[in-house]
Design a protein around this motif. Structure first.
Motif, short mmCIF file in Angstrom:
data_model
loop_
_atom_site.label_atom_id
_atom_site.label_comp_id
_atom_site.label_asym_id
_atom_site.label_seq_id
_atom_site.Cartn_x
_atom_site.Cartn_y
_atom_site.Cartn_z
N TYR A 93 -0.71 10.75 -6.92
CA TYR A 93 0.61 10.16 -6.71
C TYR A 93 1.04 10.31 -5.24
CZ TYR A 93 5.25 8.53 -8.14
OH TYR A 93 6.39 7.79 -8.28
N ASP A 94 0.81 11.52 -4.69
CA ASP A 94 1.18 11.75 -3.28
C ASP A 94 0.35 10.86 -2.36
OD1 ASP A 94 3.16 13.68 -3.69
OD2 ASP A 94 1.67 15.28 -3.88
N MET A 95 -0.93 10.70 -2.70
CA MET A 95 -1.81 9.88 -1.85
C MET A 95 -1.34 8.42 -1.84
SD MET A 95 -4.28 9.78 0.22
CE MET A 95 -5.37 11.18 0.20
N LEU A 97 1.74 7.43 -2.55
CA LEU A 97 3.06 7.45 -1.91
C LEU A 97 2.94 7.45 -0.37
CD1 LEU A 97 6.13 7.64 -2.48
CD2 LEU A 97 5.89 10.11 -2.57
N LEU A 98 1.83 8.00 0.10
CA LEU A 98 1.55 8.02 1.54
C LEU A 98 1.55 6.60 2.13
CD1 LEU A 98 0.89 10.21 3.59
CD2 LEU A 98 -1.51 9.98 2.98
N GLY A 99 1.21 5.63 1.30
CA GLY A 99 1.23 4.24 1.75
C GLY A 99 2.63 3.78 2.16
N MET A 145 -7.36 4.77 -2.91
CA MET A 145 -7.15 4.40 -1.50
C MET A 145 -6.71 2.94 -1.39
SD MET A 145 -7.54 7.25 -0.25
CE MET A 145 -7.34 7.00 1.49
N ARG A 148 -3.10 2.91 -2.32
CA ARG A 148 -2.34 3.42 -1.18
C ARG A 148 -2.13 2.33 -0.13
NH1 ARG A 148 -3.72 3.31 3.69
NH2 ARG A 148 -5.75 4.25 3.41
N GLN A 152 1.54 -0.21 0.93
CA GLN A 152 1.95 -0.39 2.33
C GLN A 152 2.53 -1.79 2.52
OE1 GLN A 152 -1.43 1.53 4.45
NE2 GLN A 152 -0.48 0.78 6.34
N TYR B 16 4.80 13.12 -12.56
CA TYR B 16 5.07 13.50 -11.17
C TYR B 16 6.39 14.27 -11.06
CZ TYR B 16 5.11 13.20 -6.08
OH TYR B 16 5.11 13.52 -4.74
N TRP B 239 5.42 14.17 6.33
CA TRP B 239 4.57 13.06 5.89
C TRP B 239 3.51 12.71 6.92
CZ3 TRP B 239 3.66 11.48 1.19
CH2 TRP B 239 4.58 11.81 0.20
N ASN B 242 0.81 15.06 5.91
CA ASN B 242 0.18 14.53 4.70
C ASN B 242 -0.76 13.39 5.06
OD1 ASN B 242 1.33 16.23 2.84
ND2 ASN B 242 3.02 14.88 2.32
N ALA B 243 -0.35 12.56 6.03
CA ALA B 243 -1.21 11.45 6.45
C ALA B 243 -2.50 11.98 7.06
CB ALA B 243 -0.47 10.56 7.45
N LEU B 254 -1.74 4.48 9.35
CA LEU B 254 -0.44 4.61 8.68
C LEU B 254 0.69 4.75 9.70
CD1 LEU B 254 -1.45 6.96 5.75
CD2 LEU B 254 -0.39 4.73 5.50
N ASN B 301 0.51 19.24 -0.49
CA ASN B 301 1.60 18.40 -0.03
C ASN B 301 2.51 19.21 0.90
OD1 ASN B 301 3.82 16.80 0.33
ND2 ASN B 301 3.88 16.07 -1.77
#
Lengths: 251, 358
Positions: A93-95, A97-99, A145, A148, A152, B16, B239, B242-243, B254, B301
């Motif tokens: 989920y975090d990966m 969300l990184l998008g 990926m 993600r 974006q 989540y 973030w 995280n990236a 990103l 995270n």
């Protein structure tokens, strides 16, 4: 639509990798960048996502110049999926969300979470939402990926050998997903790919690079016996199986 | 009936939300442990007073005025120093591990501690800021030692950044430059020690051991300003870290300016570590171990790792100080050694427990 004109790139040592590369990728279509090792395929892709900085030329996305955009603005126009998914311990989920990172100011908003929920649901990844990335198979990681990159909300999706570490089933599944989502969301997908048959199966247009120069650009007809001989230095026949062109190397 | 059949299938948002609630729970638990450690630390000492009276003493309202004085002038500054110092080292450690893409990165890996050690040695041996002859364990000019230690730490980080600007700004080059400069500054400190007399050597060794009792409210104020400003900056960049977890190329794609992020963050971490080390002395292990301990509970995270590392760093330093003051009371053991003794077994236990499970 992405329009590339007269792009040149060389490394600091002076070795020129890309020479006067020009082509265009239309929205909703998949474009394959083909060529032998060292032809400059991955370098070309990295020039579009600010990973490498070309010396001259222009890359426009829907009319806006990509090369002079800020990093954040570029990331809102172009998404990049690297060759190997990272061995990260972030959750799925975090990966994904990184998008939404290029859109975040103080942190993720309700809209960001809504988009991630929708994407996980659309790609059937809901069950693995809180699993760490490094506990998933290569195929699952590549799909994440892709998810993600899609949240974006890019105009252009760049994929660097997206199927290189996948088995046959996952190769077809991932590319079919790319094709379907790009058409549905009107995104131009530009992918570096080694497998000519996979490229012919899923891509609409083809850019053949040879020695950093455009050798041929166009529809499936450019993947011809002559061009394969010139670019890959092998003899091959192009036949049709159920209407789909298939490249068969001839020893 | 099998265990799986009982399991409730959760949607991604529900799963989540639970995951976030669990992580918040871990952070709250760490806050609880910190509060408990602070209370224990407040109580520890030869002045045996009930806890409530000590808590009243924080606001200066204890019935016995000497309690007010002990709490407000001695125990509270010490507790605040431990919390701020530990939090600063923990948070600098986790950020350095992220931007340098190296799990072994911490302020001591970059040579900041060695730079501080050289600065202190220079102040004590060359500038004569050592122990007052015949007195207790006090320095004749602690401000000068702190200033020189800070200057030494910053000299190392400025040199690393300058060297990395000459070539490629790769994390490997920065870590290796740090290792080389550590060696250089350690050598320089040894040379200074060779020419020092007994009093100077004693004071240098005493400074190197680390001590949370050297700070007053002015120093606590400076540490609080630096650590909280840096902590906010780090949290704002969560973030971006995280990236970086998803690889350097993906981070660039990103929208993260990785080179700038690396330089600015190394500089800010250096300032935080230099301020802490110059006031407290050399405490190596917290910056390395605190982030790894919380990773076991919170994952990778940085939204949780940054506050988690700060809290764990503060807990480790506070507990370390508590142990250092009580094991062989009234002798106070060196805090740097005690934090290593506490942190290393916990770290090893979690490391091998995690490995066996996976």
């Amino acid at each position: 639509m992405m329009t590339v004109e007269h792009l040149n790139f060389s490394y600091r040592c002076g070795r020129q990798i890309l020479h006067d590369v020009s082509f265009e990728a239309r929205s909703g279509e998949c474009l394959a960048i083909l060529g032998n090792n060292g032809a400059g395929k991955s370098t070309l892709l990295k020039c579009f996502s600010h990973i490498l900085k070309p010396q001259s030329g222009s890359v426009r996305v829907d009319g806006a110049e990509l090369l002079t955009m800020s990093h954040g603005e570029m990331a809102r126009n172009v998404a990049f999926v690297a060759q190997n998914p990272p061995a990260s311990h972030l959750t799925v989920y975090d990966m994904v969300l990184l998008g939404r990172k290029p859109y975040m100011k103080w942190g993720a908003t309700a809209e960001d979470y809504r988009l991630v929920d929708g994407m996980l649901s659309a790609l059937g990844l809901e069950d693995m939402a809180v699993r760490p990335m490094d506990r998933l198979s290569g195929g699952e990681q590549q799909k994440i990926m892709l998810a993600r990159a899609l949240v974006q909300q890019p105009r252009v999706l760049l994929l660097d050998e997206p199927t290189s570490s996948l088995d046959l089933h996952n190769q077809y599944e991932v590319l079919s997903l790319v094709q379907k989502l790009c058409r549905a969301q009107d995104i131009a997908a530009v992918m570096v790919i080694h497998d000519l048959n996979l490229a012919l199966r899923y891509c609409d247009r083809f850019l053949l690079l040879h020695g950093g120069r455009v050798h041929a650009f166009g529809d499936a007809s450019v993947v011809s016996t002559e061009n394969i001989r010139d670019v890959y230095r092998i003899s091959a026949r192009v036949c049709r199986v159920d209407g789909i062109p298939v490249v068969v190397p001839v020893c | 009936m099998g265990k799986g059949a009982d399991a409730v299938r959760l949607s991604a948002p529900e799963a989540y939300s639970r995951h976030r609630a669990r992580n918040m729970g871990v952070l709250l638990a760490l806050c609880g442990v910190l509060l408990l450690a602070a209370l224990l630390s407040l109580r520890a000492g030869s002045y045996n007073t009930p806890v409530l009276e000590l808590i009243r003493g924080i606001a200066g309202r204890a019935e016995d005025n000497s309690v007010n004085i002990v709490v407000r002038n001695m125990r509270l500054p010490r507790i605040c120093t431990a919390i701020l110092g530990g939090a600063g080292l923990g948070v600098a450690g986790v950020v350095l591990q992220s931007v340098l893409r190296n799990p072994l990165a911490s302020s001591s890996t970059l040579g900041i501690s060695q730079g501080a050690g050289f600065g202190a040695a220079f102040a004590i041996i060359v500038l004569g800021a050592g122990l007052q002859a015949g007195g207790g364990v006090t320095f004749s000019n602690p401000a000068l030692i702190g200033l020189c230690a800070f200057a030494g730490s910053m000299a190392v980080s400025v040199l690393i950044l300058a060297l990395s600007r000459l070539g490629q700004i790769t994390p490997e080059a920065m870590v290796l430059s740090g290792v080389a400069l550590s060696s250089l500054f350690s050598g320089a400190t040894t040379l200074l020690q060779y020419f020092a007399d007994e009093v100077q050597l004693t004071s240098l060794v005493f400074w190197t051991f680390g001590d949370l009792g050297r700070t007053g409210w002015d120093e606590v104020g400076i540490m609080a300003a630096v650590v909280s400003a840096a902590g906010l900056y780090f949290f704002f960049n969560r973030w971006n870290y995280n990236a970086l977890e998803s690889g350097e190329q993906t981070a660039v794609s990103l929208g993260v300016n990785v080179s700038r992020l690396r330089i600015v963050n190394v500089l800010i971490c250096s300032v935080v570590a230099a301020v802490v080390v110059s006031y407290v002395g050399i405490i190596n292990f917290i910056g390395l171990v605190a982030p790894h301990i919380v990773r076991r509970f919170l994952g990778n995270n940085y939204c949780y790792l940054i506050p988690g590392s700060a809290l764990m760093g503060a807990v480790l330093l506070l507990l370390g100080d508590l142990v250092a003051r009580n094991v062989v009371a009234p002798v106070v053991l060196p805090i740097g050694a005690i934090t290593s003794f506490l942190g290393a077994p916990l770290f090893l236990y979690l490391l091998f427990k995690g490995r066996n499970r996976s």
